[in-house]
Design a protein around this motif. Structure first.
Motif, short mmCIF file in Angstrom:
data_model
loop_
_atom_site.label_atom_id
_atom_site.label_comp_id
_atom_site.label_asym_id
_atom_site.label_seq_id
_atom_site.Cartn_x
_atom_site.Cartn_y
_atom_site.Cartn_z
N ILE A 28 -1.67 -5.73 -2.26
CA ILE A 28 -1.20 -4.33 -2.21
C ILE A 28 -0.56 -4.06 -0.85
CG2 ILE A 28 -1.97 -1.91 -2.17
CD1 ILE A 28 -4.15 -2.81 -4.23
N PHE A 29 -1.18 -4.60 0.19
CA PHE A 29 -0.64 -4.40 1.53
C PHE A 29 0.76 -5.00 1.64
CE2 PHE A 29 -0.01 -5.98 5.89
CZ PHE A 29 0.00 -4.76 6.56
N ILE A 30 0.90 -6.23 1.15
CA ILE A 30 2.21 -6.91 1.27
C ILE A 30 3.28 -6.19 0.45
CG2 ILE A 30 3.48 -9.03 0.73
CD1 ILE A 30 0.78 -10.53 1.31
N THR A 31 2.95 -5.95 -0.84
CA THR A 31 3.99 -5.40 -1.72
C THR A 31 4.19 -3.91 -1.52
OG1 THR A 31 2.33 -5.07 -3.44
CG2 THR A 31 3.60 -7.12 -3.54
N GLY A 32 3.12 -3.19 -1.18
CA GLY A 32 3.23 -1.73 -1.14
C GLY A 32 3.47 -1.17 0.25
N LEU A 33 3.06 -1.90 1.29
CA LEU A 33 3.18 -1.36 2.65
C LEU A 33 4.03 -2.22 3.58
CD1 LEU A 33 -0.53 -0.22 3.15
CD2 LEU A 33 1.46 1.28 2.94
N ALA A 34 3.65 -3.49 3.70
CA ALA A 34 4.27 -4.33 4.74
C ALA A 34 5.77 -4.48 4.53
CB ALA A 34 3.59 -5.70 4.77
N VAL A 35 6.19 -4.78 3.30
CA VAL A 35 7.63 -4.97 3.06
C VAL A 35 8.40 -3.64 3.16
CG1 VAL A 35 9.34 -5.74 1.39
CG2 VAL A 35 7.29 -7.12 1.80
N PRO A 36 7.96 -2.57 2.47
CA PRO A 36 8.68 -1.31 2.60
C PRO A 36 8.74 -0.80 4.04
CG PRO A 36 7.14 -1.19 0.77
CD PRO A 36 6.88 -2.48 1.47
N MET A 37 7.70 -1.06 4.83
CA MET A 37 7.70 -0.56 6.21
C MET A 37 8.40 -1.50 7.17
SD MET A 37 3.83 0.95 6.35
CE MET A 37 3.85 1.49 8.05
N GLY A 38 8.94 -2.61 6.64
CA GLY A 38 9.69 -3.53 7.49
C GLY A 38 8.84 -4.40 8.38
N LEU A 39 7.53 -4.56 8.02
CA LEU A 39 6.66 -5.41 8.82
C LEU A 39 6.90 -6.88 8.53
CD1 LEU A 39 3.32 -3.40 8.48
CD2 LEU A 39 4.92 -3.34 10.40
N LEU A 40 7.45 -7.17 7.34
CA LEU A 40 7.76 -8.56 6.98
C LEU A 40 9.27 -8.67 6.81
CD1 LEU A 40 5.00 -9.28 4.30
CD2 LEU A 40 5.12 -10.23 6.60
N LEU A 41 9.73 -9.90 6.58
CA LEU A 41 11.17 -10.09 6.35
C LEU A 41 11.64 -9.18 5.22
CD1 LEU A 41 11.60 -13.98 6.51
CD2 LEU A 41 12.38 -12.27 8.18
N GLU A 42 12.86 -8.68 5.39
CA GLU A 42 13.39 -7.74 4.41
C GLU A 42 13.48 -8.36 3.01
OE1 GLU A 42 17.39 -5.17 4.14
OE2 GLU A 42 16.74 -5.71 6.17
#
Lengths: 115, 246
Positions: A28-42
């Motif tokens: 949930i963190f990766i798909t729902g937060l980290a990617v939308p917030m730009g914490l991981l590669l776009e």
């Protein structure tokens, strides 16, 4: 007293509990937060990357394991909670809980295998 | 100024006259140092000699005086009036047990369940006294020490919703004691206890509500003992499927 066969149901429930507690929050963190917030590669969740993940047999197996065990965990917990609440019509509750988990697991397997 | 008083509602059941249990209200002097058991003793000594209740040590060691206090299972010797004053205190016999008389419950079923898990050290061979002490390290002791604190007060049986729904359930205290002896390095009786502990009426009737551990006056964690037994029993079950498993 005879030894119980409940370990079959319970070991899947316990495994699902571990997944629901540790793996699902990370997903949930990766798909729902980290990617939308730009914490991981776009392009971390880009279509071709996801297709490659789901196309890989190990990827399929892991995803199916996560889905099946989480659903089983939820089904068993819900059935036990119904029991605690005094709803003891065993068969109906059992069919409803495990049935939904079973059908959803089969659907997940069909989708995964068709990719 | 008049002396402060407190109202105590006590469930009465006198089988020779009462069709059903009824509440009776007593007014007792309020003393901030009193526990509920002191109030019950005051009633018995000064107001109503017919009131029946169990107690012995008055110091949370014997496990005799468990009752429901405002709906929660508690030791009456360990529950201060000051935590309820000026409200009323409602005292009832432990839930999930038949009432023998007033606050006294019938504990036969619990005693049978307790005995069924063989809560004592079972050794492979008889050990003569001349063999000396059976040494245990502090780490060995620590692995089961909390479970030895159980005083068989049955509060966990009153708290457990499964006991009400499934009366055959072996229950928290007995299963925790089975676990306590299984963990003891001097013991070799696990297989005998598993007959009961690993049955449907054993650990598998538990749905892990956890109320047993919350109400324990001795900080024992029966819910943890039951979950650990579930894991060990599950490992046994899968091991038995292996060609080299027993």
């Amino acid at each position: 007293m005879a030894k119980s066969n409940k370990p079959i149901v319970w070991s899947l429930f316990a495994g699902g509990g571990m997944i629901a507690a540790f793996v699902l929050p990370a997903m949930i963190f990766i798909t729902g937060l980290a990617v939308p917030m730009g914490l991981l590669l776009e392009n971390a969740l880009a279509y071709d990357r996801m297709l490659a993940l789901v196309g890989n047999p190990i990827g399929k197996l892991v995803l199916f394991g996560v889905i099946f065990l989480s659903l089983w965990h939820a089904a068993h917990r819900l059935r036990m909670t119904l029991h605690d609440l005094g709803i003891r019509s065993g068969r109906v509750a059992m069919l409803a809980c495990y049935g939904v988990a079973g059908l959803a697991s089969i659907a997940a397997a069909v989708v995964l295998l068709s990719i | 100024m008049s002396e402060p008083v407190l109202e105590l509602e006590v469930l009465r059941y006198r089988p020779e006259t009462d069709q059903d249990p009824v509440f009776q209200t007593y007014t007792v002097p309020y003393n901030s140092d009193w526990v509920v058991l002191d109030a019950l003793t005051h009633i018995k000594d000064n107001i109503d000699r017919t009131l029946s209740f169990r107690w012995s040590c008055h110091m949370a060691v014997c496990g005799s005086c468990g009752v429901m206090i405002n709906g929660e299972p508690k030791l009456s010797c360990h529950t201060f009036l000051r935590d309820y004053y000026p409200g009323k205190v409602r005292v009832e016999p432990l839930t999930n047990f038949p009432i023998e008389r007033d606050l006294v419950t019938v504990a036969d079923d619990f005693m049978e369940k307790l005995a069924s898990v063989k809560p004592y050290v079972i050794t492979e061979e008889d050990r003569p006294v001349s063999a000396g002490e059976h040494l245990q390290s502090p780490a060995d002791l620590n692995s089961f020490k909390q479970y030895t604190m159980c005083i068989n007060c049955m509060l966990c049986y009153a708290a457990c919703p499964q006991m009400g729904l499934t009366p055959d359930f072996v229950g928290p205290a007995a299963l925790a004691l089975a676990h306590r002896y299984n963990l003891d390095t001097r013991d070799a009786g696990r297989e005998e206890r598993q007959e009961i502990a690993a049955s449907n009426e054993g650990v598998w009737d538990c749905t892990f509500v956890g109320a047993c551990s919350q109400v324990c006056p001795k900080a024992v964690d029966p819910a943890a003992a039951i979950q650990q037994t579930k894991i060990a029993s599950t490992v046994d079950w899968y091991k038995a499927l292996l060609p080299w498993g027993k």
